[in-house]
Each structure stands twice: as C-alpha cells, then as structure tokens.
Design a protein around this motif. Structure first.
Motif, short mmCIF file in Angstrom:
data_model
loop_
_atom_site.label_atom_id
_atom_site.label_comp_id
_atom_site.label_asym_id
_atom_site.label_seq_id
_atom_site.Cartn_x
_atom_site.Cartn_y
_atom_site.Cartn_z
N ASN A 1 2.09 -72.72 5.05
CA ASN A 1 2.93 -71.96 4.12
C ASN A 1 2.24 -71.91 2.77
OD1 ASN A 1 5.06 -71.62 5.96
ND2 ASN A 1 5.74 -73.71 5.57
N ARG A 2 2.32 -70.79 2.11
CA ARG A 2 1.65 -70.61 0.83
C ARG A 2 2.66 -70.80 -0.31
NH1 ARG A 2 -3.08 -70.75 2.61
NH2 ARG A 2 -3.63 -69.46 4.33
N GLY A 3 2.23 -71.51 -1.33
CA GLY A 3 3.10 -71.78 -2.48
C GLY A 3 2.58 -71.09 -3.71
N GLY A 4 2.66 -71.80 -4.87
CA GLY A 4 2.20 -71.25 -6.13
C GLY A 4 0.73 -70.89 -6.07
N ALA A 5 0.34 -69.84 -6.79
CA ALA A 5 -1.04 -69.37 -6.74
C ALA A 5 -1.52 -68.97 -8.13
CB ALA A 5 -1.17 -68.18 -5.79
N ARG B 1 -9.22 -67.57 -5.98
CA ARG B 1 -7.76 -67.68 -5.87
C ARG B 1 -7.42 -69.11 -5.44
NH1 ARG B 1 -6.54 -64.72 -1.47
NH2 ARG B 1 -6.09 -66.56 -0.24
N LEU B 2 -6.54 -69.76 -6.19
CA LEU B 2 -6.07 -71.11 -5.88
C LEU B 2 -4.63 -71.00 -5.41
CD1 LEU B 2 -8.08 -71.25 -8.46
CD2 LEU B 2 -7.36 -73.60 -8.52
N THR B 3 -4.32 -71.61 -4.28
CA THR B 3 -2.97 -71.53 -3.72
C THR B 3 -2.52 -72.90 -3.26
OG1 THR B 3 -3.52 -69.31 -2.89
CG2 THR B 3 -1.51 -70.34 -2.04
N LEU B 4 -1.35 -73.32 -3.70
CA LEU B 4 -0.74 -74.53 -3.17
C LEU B 4 -0.21 -74.20 -1.78
CD1 LEU B 4 1.24 -75.77 -6.30
CD2 LEU B 4 -0.94 -76.63 -5.44
N VAL B 5 -0.50 -75.06 -0.81
CA VAL B 5 -0.10 -74.81 0.57
C VAL B 5 0.60 -76.04 1.15
CG1 VAL B 5 -1.89 -73.08 1.05
CG2 VAL B 5 -2.39 -75.49 1.44
N ARG C 1 0.94 -81.52 1.71
CA ARG C 1 0.64 -80.48 0.72
C ARG C 1 -0.86 -80.43 0.52
NH1 ARG C 1 3.89 -81.36 -4.54
NH2 ARG C 1 3.49 -79.15 -4.80
N GLY C 2 -1.33 -79.25 0.18
CA GLY C 2 -2.76 -79.08 -0.04
C GLY C 2 -3.05 -78.01 -1.06
N LEU C 3 -4.32 -77.87 -1.35
CA LEU C 3 -4.79 -76.82 -2.26
C LEU C 3 -5.85 -76.01 -1.54
CD1 LEU C 3 -4.75 -75.46 -5.01
CD2 LEU C 3 -6.36 -77.20 -5.83
N ASP C 4 -5.62 -74.72 -1.48
CA ASP C 4 -6.50 -73.76 -0.82
C ASP C 4 -7.22 -72.99 -1.93
OD1 ASP C 4 -7.02 -72.41 1.84
OD2 ASP C 4 -6.30 -70.68 0.71
#
Length: 147
Positions: free
Chosen positions: A14-18, A74-78, A84-87
């Motif tokens: 799931n993608r969060g804040g970006a 592009r940085l996206t919290l996932v 939780r992770g950072l993409d």
C-alpha cells in the motif's frame, strides 16, 4: 525494455505519503539525502538502516545526474500490512544501461560516484529493481523496510 527485479516487487504494498523532487544538481542530491533521512526516521528505521538507505539513495541520485543527465526522484511511504517502508524511485531519460548484469557485478565501475556502484546500492536495501533500455532512460526502484 530490460527489467531486473529483486525480492518483493509484486505491487502488493500500500502506498502512503509521497514526495517528488528533481535531480538536476548537487544541491538536489543534498535535499534528497535530507528527505530520505527524515522519512526513514518517520517510519522508525534504525540508525544503521537509515544510513544504508541514505547511502544507496545518494549513489543512485549521483548516477542519475552523471549518467542519466538528471531526472526525478519519488519517495513514497509504503506498508505491506505488517511493516512500514520507504520506496524511492529514480527516473531519467538518459542513454540507458547497455548491460545491466555487468553494471550490477562486484567491482564494476565507470569511475565517480561513491564507489558503491549499482551492486553496492542493491546490497544496502531490501528491494531493488531496474528498468532500462538503450536510448530510453533508466528507472531504478529501491525499498527499505522497518525491521
């Protein structure tokens, strides 16, 4: 288009804040490092994992500038439901990577950068993929998960 995939790229996260930003100068690399560190802290990565992710992101950002002629990141919290992770996705419209396997091999260098190369950046993160095609640019995706 050639595609290289490491563990976990199944699209299920799931993608969060970006955040998106250009990579056109050394100042942009400094801003990226700061943003990656801040987002890594936000999700609770350990200091060691923060450092690994910031180092990999720096190497890939410098590659984007040096070999891709600049681009975007592009940085996206996932979240995968458990962690939780950072993409982080780097994109350029440069010449592409003619031999991805060679570029990922240990000891391969074209000079410059932090000396890690793509293989070193890959080892610092949990997930790593490259999409590239000669003349059509390169897209590198890395993800670091909170342990």
């Amino acid at each position: 288009m050639a595609h290289y995939m490491s563990s976990g790229e199944d699209g299920s996260a799931n993608r969060g804040g970006a955040a998106e930003m250009p990579l056109r100068s050394d100042e942009d690399v400094v801003r990226l490092r700061k943003s990656v560190r801040e987002m890594a802290i936000e999700i609770g990565l350990s200091l060691v994992d923060q450092t690994k992710l910031v180092t990999a992101a720096s190497e890939l950002a410098r590659n984007t500038l040096r070999y891709g002629g600049g681009g975007e990141v592009r940085l996206t919290l996932v979240s995968n439901g458990f962690a939780r992770g950072l993409d982080v996705v780097f994109s350029d419209r440069g010449p592409g990577i003619p031999d991805v396997a060679l570029a990922l091999s240990d000891g391969y260098t074209t000079g410059g950068g932090l000396g890690l190369g793509l293989g070193g950046a890959k080892r610092l993160v949990d997930e790593f993929s490259i999409d590239t095609s000669p003349g059509a640019g390169t897209r590198v995706r890395i993800t670091k998960w909170k342990r």
